[in-house]
Design an enzyme around this catalytic site. Sequence first.
Site, PDB file in Angstrom:
ATOM      1  N   CYS A 130      -1.079   3.984  11.199  1.00  0.00           N
ATOM      2  CA  CYS A 130      -0.955   5.263  11.911  1.00  0.00           C
ATOM      3  C   CYS A 130      -2.189   5.490  12.781  1.00  0.00           C
ATOM      4  O   CYS A 130      -2.833   6.527  12.702  1.00  0.00           O
ATOM      5  CB  CYS A 130      -0.733   6.416  10.927  1.00  0.00           C
ATOM      6  SG  CYS A 130      -2.059   6.596   9.726  1.00  0.00           S
ATOM      7  N   ASP A 168       1.896  -1.319   4.965  1.00  0.00           N
ATOM      8  CA  ASP A 168       1.580  -0.080   5.697  1.00  0.00           C
ATOM      9  C   ASP A 168       0.097   0.158   5.419  1.00  0.00           C
ATOM     10  O   ASP A 168      -0.263   0.856   4.484  1.00  0.00           O
ATOM     11  CB  ASP A 168       2.455   1.056   5.149  1.00  0.00           C
ATOM     12  CG  ASP A 168       2.250   2.357   5.900  1.00  0.00           C
ATOM     13  OD1 ASP A 168       2.060   2.307   7.125  1.00  0.00           O
ATOM     14  OD2 ASP A 168       2.253   3.425   5.255  1.00  0.00           O
ATOM     15  N   CYS A 176       0.888  -1.165   0.000  1.00  0.00           N
ATOM     16  CA  CYS A 176       0.000   0.000   0.000  1.00  0.00           C
ATOM     17  C   CYS A 176       0.922   1.210   0.000  1.00  0.00           C
ATOM     18  O   CYS A 176       1.160   1.841   1.033  1.00  0.00           O
ATOM     19  CB  CYS A 176      -0.881  -0.010   1.237  1.00  0.00           C
ATOM     20  SG  CYS A 176      -1.956  -1.437   1.320  1.00  0.00           S
ATOM     21  N   ALA A 177       1.445   1.526  -1.146  1.00  0.00           N
ATOM     22  CA  ALA A 177       2.643   2.366  -1.192  1.00  0.00           C
ATOM     23  C   ALA A 177       2.398   3.863  -1.288  1.00  0.00           C
ATOM     24  O   ALA A 177       3.258   4.660  -0.893  1.00  0.00           O
ATOM     25  CB  ALA A 177       3.508   1.933  -2.372  1.00  0.00           C
ATOM     26  N   ALA A 178       1.284   4.261  -1.868  1.00  0.00           N
ATOM     27  CA  ALA A 178       1.096   5.687  -2.172  1.00  0.00           C
ATOM     28  C   ALA A 178       0.920   6.516  -0.891  1.00  0.00           C
ATOM     29  O   ALA A 178       0.305   6.045   0.055  1.00  0.00           O
ATOM     30  CB  ALA A 178      -0.117   5.857  -3.064  1.00  0.00           C
ATOM     31  N   PRO A 179       1.462   7.710  -0.872  1.00  0.00           N
ATOM     32  CA  PRO A 179       2.142   8.448  -1.934  1.00  0.00           C
ATOM     33  C   PRO A 179       3.619   8.093  -2.115  1.00  0.00           C
ATOM     34  O   PRO A 179       4.301   8.729  -2.907  1.00  0.00           O
ATOM     35  CB  PRO A 179       1.995   9.904  -1.496  1.00  0.00           C
ATOM     36  CG  PRO A 179       1.973   9.833   0.002  1.00  0.00           C
ATOM     37  CD  PRO A 179       1.286   8.542   0.336  1.00  0.00           C
ATOM     38  N   GLY A 180       4.126   7.134  -1.376  1.00  0.00           N
ATOM     39  CA  GLY A 180       5.495   6.692  -1.641  1.00  0.00           C
ATOM     40  C   GLY A 180       6.512   7.122  -0.598  1.00  0.00           C
ATOM     41  O   GLY A 180       7.714   6.977  -0.814  1.00  0.00           O
ATOM     42  N   ASP A 206      -4.756  -4.309  -6.143  1.00  0.00           N
ATOM     43  CA  ASP A 206      -5.535  -4.405  -4.910  1.00  0.00           C
ATOM     44  C   ASP A 206      -4.807  -5.363  -3.972  1.00  0.00           C
ATOM     45  O   ASP A 206      -4.607  -6.536  -4.318  1.00  0.00           O
ATOM     46  CB  ASP A 206      -6.936  -4.927  -5.254  1.00  0.00           C
ATOM     47  CG  ASP A 206      -7.831  -4.992  -4.026  1.00  0.00           C
ATOM     48  OD1 ASP A 206      -7.315  -4.917  -2.893  1.00  0.00           O
ATOM     49  OD2 ASP A 206      -9.048  -5.116  -4.205  1.00  0.00           O
ATOM     50  N   ASP A 260      -0.335   0.033  -5.225  1.00  0.00           N
ATOM     51  CA  ASP A 260      -1.450   0.693  -4.552  1.00  0.00           C
ATOM     52  C   ASP A 260      -2.674   0.429  -5.405  1.00  0.00           C
ATOM     53  O   ASP A 260      -2.563   0.238  -6.611  1.00  0.00           O
ATOM     54  CB  ASP A 260      -1.205   2.199  -4.431  1.00  0.00           C
ATOM     55  CG  ASP A 260      -2.029   2.824  -3.316  1.00  0.00           C
ATOM     56  OD1 ASP A 260      -1.482   3.038  -2.219  1.00  0.00           O
ATOM     57  OD2 ASP A 260      -3.231   3.077  -3.537  1.00  0.00           O
TER      58      ASP A 260
HETATM   59  C1  LIG Z   1      -1.366   4.415   4.921  1.00  0.00           C
HETATM   60  S1  LIG Z   1      -1.515   4.812   3.244  1.00  0.00           S
HETATM   61  C2  LIG Z   1       0.057   4.344   2.666  1.00  0.00           C
HETATM   62  C3  LIG Z   1       1.114   5.379   2.901  1.00  0.00           C
HETATM   63  C4  LIG Z   1       2.420   5.008   2.243  1.00  0.00           C
HETATM   64  N1  LIG Z   1       2.886   3.706   2.657  1.00  0.00           N
HETATM   65  C5  LIG Z   1       3.495   6.039   2.499  1.00  0.00           C
HETATM   66  O1  LIG Z   1       4.272   5.853   3.436  1.00  0.00           O
HETATM   67  O2  LIG Z   1       3.554   7.016   1.766  1.00  0.00           O
HETATM   68  C6  LIG Z   1      -2.523   3.519   2.695  1.00  0.00           C
HETATM   69  C7  LIG Z   1      -2.601   3.364   1.185  1.00  0.00           C
HETATM   70  O3  LIG Z   1      -3.301   2.156   0.958  1.00  0.00           O
HETATM   71  C8  LIG Z   1      -3.976   2.275  -0.254  1.00  0.00           C
HETATM   72  N2  LIG Z   1      -4.997   1.206  -0.280  1.00  0.00           N
HETATM   73  C9  LIG Z   1      -6.186   1.153   0.345  1.00  0.00           C
HETATM   74  N3  LIG Z   1      -6.797  -0.011   0.098  1.00  0.00           N
HETATM   75  C10 LIG Z   1      -5.962  -0.710  -0.694  1.00  0.00           C
HETATM   76  C11 LIG Z   1      -6.025  -1.984  -1.307  1.00  0.00           C
HETATM   77  N4  LIG Z   1      -7.081  -2.785  -1.147  1.00  0.00           N
HETATM   78  N5  LIG Z   1      -4.985  -2.375  -2.044  1.00  0.00           N
HETATM   79  C12 LIG Z   1      -3.894  -1.580  -2.234  1.00  0.00           C
HETATM   80  N6  LIG Z   1      -3.795  -0.374  -1.696  1.00  0.00           N
HETATM   81  C13 LIG Z   1      -4.810   0.052  -0.926  1.00  0.00           C
HETATM   82  C14 LIG Z   1      -4.506   3.678  -0.268  1.00  0.00           C
HETATM   83  O4  LIG Z   1      -4.730   4.111  -1.585  1.00  0.00           O
HETATM   84  C15 LIG Z   1      -3.384   4.435   0.431  1.00  0.00           C
HETATM   85  O5  LIG Z   1      -2.563   5.020  -0.525  1.00  0.00           O
END
Ligand SMILES: C[S@@+](CC[C@H](N)C(=O)[O-])C[C@H]1O[C@@H](n2cnc3c(N)ncnc32)[C@H](O)[C@@H]1O
Length: 619
Positions: free
Chosen positions: A536, A485, A324-328, A375, A348
Amino acid sequence: MKKARVLLKPSFLPSCLTKATTFFSSVSQVHSHSRHKEMDPSESERYCYDPVLRWNPEVEDYFNKAYGPDHFARISKALTRPSSYSCIRVNTVKTTSDAVIEKLTKILNDSEDSLKLVQSDGSSPISKCQIPGLEYVVFVNGSGPHRIEYDSGLENPPKEVLVSRKCAEAVLRGAQVYVPGVLACTAHVEKGDAVAVCVAMEQPGDEGDWSVNMTRGTTLQGLPTGKNQICSFYFGHISYGLVIVDPFYCERSGLYIGMGTTMLSRAGMFRVSHGVAVDLSNRVFRLPSLHNVLEGEIFLQNLPSIVAAHALDPQKGERILDMCAAPGGKTTAIAILMKDEGEIVAADRSHNKVLDVQKLSAEMGLSCITTCKLDALKSVCLPNTLDDSNTIVDGDISGSVTSHTELSSNEEMAFDAFKRSEAEKSCKETASSEQPNGGDNVSQAETRKNKGRLKNGRGRTQCQGGRAGKSQGFPPNSFDRVLLDAPCSALGLRPRLFAGLETVISLRNHGRYQRKMLDQAVQLVRVGGILVYSTCTINPSENEAVVRYALDKYKFLSLAPQHPRIGGPGLVGRCEFPDGYIEEWLKPGEEEMVQKFDPSSELDTIGFFIAKFSVGSKD
Ligand SMILES: C[S@@+](CC[C@H](N)C(=O)[O-])C[C@H]1O[C@@H](n2cnc3c(N)ncnc32)[C@H](O)[C@@H]1O
């Protein structure tokens, strides 16, 4: 496993902690000293900043049980304030901490605004982190809460600008007051007027709902309802008296975040669509806005997030999945720890957010990052179902509109996850029974030999100018390390001014969603690899309860020590809910293996949780 836990306890931990604690106690001394001097708590006046975080009563009960009422009250209060410092991760691929400190010092000294940061003892507010291994992290101290002179007091109230809660939370972190955030304003405000800025908080409705019951453009009177003003006006030749009340008067008491100068008239604020509405020169909290500063060289990131990248302990040349990488933020932190050598797959489910990761990686000059839209609930696929042509998503933004925070408060998300889970279960079961090598305990060398075969698709070529490759998932055991994450309730993020929307059920549902993701993550890590789970939030259902689930379900997982370890222990025990639901947390001995960042602690960070698992033989 037990032995490894004991053996790996770092011998340098006490000195590392001492150094860290020394640094942070100096920050917090400055902080509390200024608080004491600048804001006398006995002045419980209207024009001050003293918010009380609102929770759903059942959630409050649950957290009171988990933390104890006094501790939870402290956490709740800390959440309403920003951290007293900004934390900057230096991109060591491009520059050094010393160079960044020099440039930032110049930038802050040259800055025209009131955020010139001078410490009371004359020392620089910019310093290098003292925690071993984190010397590339730079802190910029802020200050507050400051008591602001709103000039006039109750008898002669100041002109006011009322902003949305989201706007206020950003302003408390150092942002300006932008036009879209303005909800209401006193009558006859002209450009250049001095105004007090206050916050519109959600109020409880009759049916247990919460809303800000105010139309954008409402006129504020600055007078309590009991002190109605009579305003005369003529309609034709007849004079009318109109009672003007201030419908939001009591609700904004104690929610004043600063004093500034309007950049637009009242009419302008509600006519234009963007731009700064108020130049907030006198703030309750003063933190530098480092937005757009030294782009590519630094990244503003909360300390626990940086620690999460360290917990993964990525090594040069390894293959790593950030699910779940975004925004990176963490992806790029991991890439820098690997000296940009190896491969990080940053996935993501949101197409647009994947593009954000690409943009950040490019800006930071990192080339070991591959991105894909995936996903996390469908991350595992069988090797024989892969074809070599990854679908390029063109304009497909399905699932991409949800921000972290929106996601977190979206109960539907968890229910959707549930619906999908049955289908995934069958996929997961087939996948684990058809692991390469029949799920044998493969050596690291063998895994690496198979790596080419196991790779999904075209790697870096998935990024094609503003498009994100859509991945079909990855074969079991195809990564050395996986970071999950997870999307979460975000109840550790600060400053936070309202928390009433989460219910005990929605909190549990976040946990369910995370467990489903963890089920996938566990399969993707090779034997001998590492899985890091982080959130978080301060919610035990998404933290300790998820760890309990993982350890009970997957006997080949064990908690691994983390370096550095600057967070506190996790919660041990269980919670029995009034509806009979029982939630199990950590067992004695496990609490020191996780890192729980408590917003009310000396570290003064966001609330955050990190668990690191070693993956043993999956037999
Ligand atoms: C906590 S944020 C990640 C922050 C990121 N790791 C960083 O440090 O910049 C959670 C992310 O999970 C993504 N997300 C939510 N459900 C998801 C899914 N089923 N599969 C993949 N990504 C998912 C969201 O789009 C969001 O960008």
